[in-house]
Scaffold this motif. Structure first.
Motif, PDB file in Angstrom:
ATOM      1  N   THR A 127     -62.507 159.035  15.926  1.00 16.20           N
ATOM      2  CA  THR A 127     -62.476 157.567  15.545  1.00 16.20           C
ATOM      3  C   THR A 127     -61.432 157.252  14.489  1.00 16.20           C
ATOM      4  O   THR A 127     -60.774 158.400  13.723  1.00 16.20           O
TER       5      THR A 127
ATOM      6  N   ALA B 292     -76.240 160.749  13.031  1.00 17.70           N
ATOM      7  CA  ALA B 292     -75.522 159.464  13.100  1.00 17.70           C
ATOM      8  C   ALA B 292     -76.697 158.423  13.423  1.00 17.70           C
ATOM      9  O   ALA B 292     -77.086 158.171  14.466  1.00 17.70           O
TER      10      ALA B 292
ATOM     11  N   HIS C  91     -74.198 159.411   8.158  1.00 13.03           N
ATOM     12  CA  HIS C  91     -73.521 160.600   9.011  1.00 13.03           C
ATOM     13  C   HIS C  91     -73.374 161.770   8.034  1.00 13.03           C
ATOM     14  O   HIS C  91     -73.616 161.510   6.695  1.00 13.03           O
ATOM     15  N   GLN C  92     -73.266 163.000   8.531  1.00 13.46           N
ATOM     16  CA  GLN C  92     -73.051 164.275   7.875  1.00 13.46           C
ATOM     17  C   GLN C  92     -71.978 164.036   6.738  1.00 13.46           C
ATOM     18  O   GLN C  92     -71.006 163.344   7.012  1.00 13.46           O
TER      19      GLN C  92
ATOM     20  N   GLN D 190     -67.695 156.069  20.774  1.00 12.83           N
ATOM     21  CA  GLN D 190     -69.101 156.372  21.203  1.00 12.83           C
ATOM     22  C   GLN D 190     -69.227 156.834  22.593  1.00 12.83           C
ATOM     23  O   GLN D 190     -68.908 156.278  23.614  1.00 12.83           O
TER      24      GLN D 190
ATOM     25  N   THR E  77     -65.490 155.172   8.224  1.00 17.65           N
ATOM     26  CA  THR E  77     -66.844 154.651   8.626  1.00 17.65           C
ATOM     27  C   THR E  77     -66.946 154.606   9.987  1.00 17.65           C
ATOM     28  O   THR E  77     -66.067 154.882  10.903  1.00 17.65           O
ATOM     29  N   SER E  78     -68.294 154.689  10.124  1.00 13.49           N
ATOM     30  CA  SER E  78     -68.505 154.788  11.637  1.00 13.49           C
ATOM     31  C   SER E  78     -67.960 153.946  12.685  1.00 13.49           C
ATOM     32  O   SER E  78     -67.846 152.810  12.462  1.00 13.49           O
ATOM     33  N   GLY E  79     -67.429 154.480  13.613  1.00 15.49           N
ATOM     34  CA  GLY E  79     -66.502 153.468  14.480  1.00 15.49           C
ATOM     35  C   GLY E  79     -67.434 152.680  15.474  1.00 15.49           C
ATOM     36  O   GLY E  79     -67.082 151.577  15.831  1.00 15.49           O
ATOM     37  N   THR E  80     -68.506 153.380  15.850  1.00 21.22           N
ATOM     38  CA  THR E  80     -69.457 152.840  16.486  1.00 21.22           C
ATOM     39  C   THR E  80     -70.039 151.400  15.571  1.00 21.22           C
ATOM     40  O   THR E  80     -70.356 150.362  16.375  1.00 21.22           O
TER      41      THR E  80
ATOM     42  N   TYR F 164     -73.076 163.443  22.692  1.00 20.50           N
ATOM     43  CA  TYR F 164     -71.594 163.142  22.749  1.00 20.50           C
ATOM     44  C   TYR F 164     -70.843 164.107  23.561  1.00 20.50           C
ATOM     45  O   TYR F 164     -69.805 163.863  24.152  1.00 20.50           O
TER      46      TYR F 164
HETATM   47  O1  LIG Z   1     -68.612 161.617  13.066  1.00 21.83           O
HETATM   48  C1  LIG Z   1     -69.635 161.500  13.790  1.00 21.83           C
HETATM   49  O2  LIG Z   1     -70.430 162.250  13.731  1.00 21.83           O
HETATM   50  C2  LIG Z   1     -69.810 160.489  14.654  1.00 21.83           C
HETATM   51  N1  LIG Z   1     -68.822 159.474  14.780  1.00 21.83           N
HETATM   52  C3  LIG Z   1     -68.875 158.336  15.609  1.00 21.83           C
HETATM   53  C4  LIG Z   1     -68.609 157.275  15.110  1.00 21.83           C
HETATM   54  O3  LIG Z   1     -67.658 156.981  14.096  1.00 21.83           O
HETATM   55  O4  LIG Z   1     -68.987 156.089  15.587  1.00 21.83           O
HETATM   56  C5  LIG Z   1     -69.981 158.361  16.670  1.00 21.83           C
HETATM   57  C6  LIG Z   1     -71.093 158.768  16.095  1.00 21.83           C
HETATM   58  O5  LIG Z   1     -71.430 157.722  15.100  1.00 21.83           O
HETATM   59  C7  LIG Z   1     -71.112 160.227  15.425  1.00 21.83           C
END
Ligand SMILES: O=C(O)C1=N[C@H](C(=O)O)C[C@H](O)C1
Ligand SMILES: NC(=O)C1=CN([C@@H]2O[C@H](COP(=O)(O)OP(=O)(O)OC[C@H]3O[C@@H](n4cnc5c(N)ncnc54)[C@H](OP(=O)(O)O)[C@@H]3O)[C@@H](O)[C@H]2O)C=CC1
Length: 327
Positions: A153, A264, A210-211, A176, A217-220, A291
């Motif tokens: 992402t 996530a 997220h971890q 995603q 930032t989440s691409g989803t 994934y």
């Molecule tokens: O980094 C992750 O773990 C994830 N990344 C993707 C995102 O940024 O959307 C998909 C999911 O959220 C897991």
């Protein structure tokens, strides 16, 4: 998935993370203490991919890289014993099943990838590296004409699409890869297209957890937010709640302890302009198997498109889902 709340006496239009100490809205998935589904050699034999080709997973020093390489092997694909790192002279091999993957640094990238393409002309690359590598990696794949799945992402997404368009290379790009989340995203896109403005004036608030190692930032979340914006909701990207602190994830978000290093969780909360109606959507994933499996589906899909010389060159996971090619 969707909850529409009639306003009860104690109705509060605020999203749950503002109302309560702990995020009750973030119900932990049922996989909490169960081990995530694992594709073993046995199940792979029972469910062959039906097609085999060489796959190079870029980013095998990382968590997704390893998961995708394992899933690819289990599905009977031929794992190319090469991957790359942002570090020079790492002098490292990573064992995936019976394959020892040699890791090369940035200065060897182009030569090594060219040799791989000479040896394996049908190779498909799957990229799970880092946001700041997205564009330079894509440029290289396009320059060498190697089809690629971009799971990584971030980066400059417009530039990414332009690189592929200009080079006429084949690529599948998606923030995603998890089938069920892709289906949710597809539903959001359909609703946004069919009912633009239906949520006009609604306030949107978004939380993603997220971890700790996740850089961007989440691409989803960004893709889902774009749909809500088409529906007329108002969102200020600066107000996105991004949680990377394990303590908060454990005690506030409710992430199961064993998934703090790989989860996530996403929550979207919409409130009407007069505060009388609210909506909530959430998708919470523990682990990485959905994934990894989706990435292998993506690579197989792209391989078939290349082999059939499909005139369409750029795909996303909704295309894969629509063609019934996700397990
Ligand atoms: O980094 C992750 O773990 C994830 N990344 C993707 C995102 O940024 O959307 C998909 C999911 O959220 C897991
Ligand atoms: N599309 C999807 O469904 C999903 C997307 N993702 C995305 O995938 C990406 C990776 O996630 P994850 O595996 O958890 O992250 P990790 O940090 O675990 O792994 C990323 C790896 O990329 C390596 N790397 C960085 N730059 C380069 C480069 N230029 N060339 C080769 N390798 C490089 C790093 O290793 P080194 O230090 O050796 O360079 C690192 O080990 C993120 O962008 C994440 O958002 C994650 C899950 C699902």
């Amino acid at each position: 998935m969707l909850s529409v709340r009639a306003p009860p006496r104690a109705f509060s239009p605020s999203p749950p993370w503002r109302r309560r100490g702990r995020l009750d809205g973030f119900a932990a998935p049922r996989c909490v203490s169960a081990a995530p589904p694992v594709t073993t050699l046995e199940t792979a034999t029972a469910r062959p991919a039906g097609v085999s080709f060489p796959i190079l997973v870029n980013g095998c020093t990382g968590k997704m890289g390893v998961s995708v390489a394992e899933a690819a092997t289990s599905r009977g694909l031929h794992l190319v014993p090469v991957s790359f790192s942002s570090r020079e002279n790492l002098d490292k091999t990573i064992q995936i099943g019976d394959t020892d993957i040699e890791i090369y640094g940035p200065s060897a990238r182009e030569d090594v990838l060219s040799s791989v393409i000479d040896e394996f002309p049908d190779v498909v690359v799957v990229d799970y590296t880092a946001p700041d590598s997205v564009n330079s990696n894509a440029e290289l794949y396009c320059k060498l004409g190697v089809p690629f799945v971009m799971g990584t992402t971030g980066g400059d997404q417009q530039l990414l699409y332009k690189s592929v368009q200009d080079s006429k290379n084949y690529a599948l790009i998606s923030p995603q890869m998890g089938k069920q989340v892709v289906a949710f995203l597809a539903a959001m896109e359909t609703i946004a297209e069919q009912f633009p403005g239906a949520f006009s004036g609604y306030r949107l608030e978004v939380l993603e957890s997220h971890q700790a190692g996740k850089l961007d930032t989440s691409g989803t979340a960004k893709a889902v937010i774009a749909c809500f914006e088409k529906l007329g909701a108002v969102f200020d990207m600066d107000r996105m709640v991004k949680i990377r602190d394990p303590e908060q994830q454990l005690y506030m978000v409710g992430v199961p302890e064993e998934h703090i290093d790989g989860h996530a969780f996403h929550l979207y909360h919409l409130t009407s302009p007069d505060d009388s109606v609210s909506f909530e959507f959430q998708h919470n994933v523990c682990g990485r198997s959905i994934y990894a499996e989706g990435s292998v589906d993506a690579a197989i899909f792209l391989y078939k498109k290349v082999q059939s010389m499909d005139p369409k060159r750029i795909y996303n996971m909704i295309d894969v889902l629509q063609e019934g090619d996700m397990r």
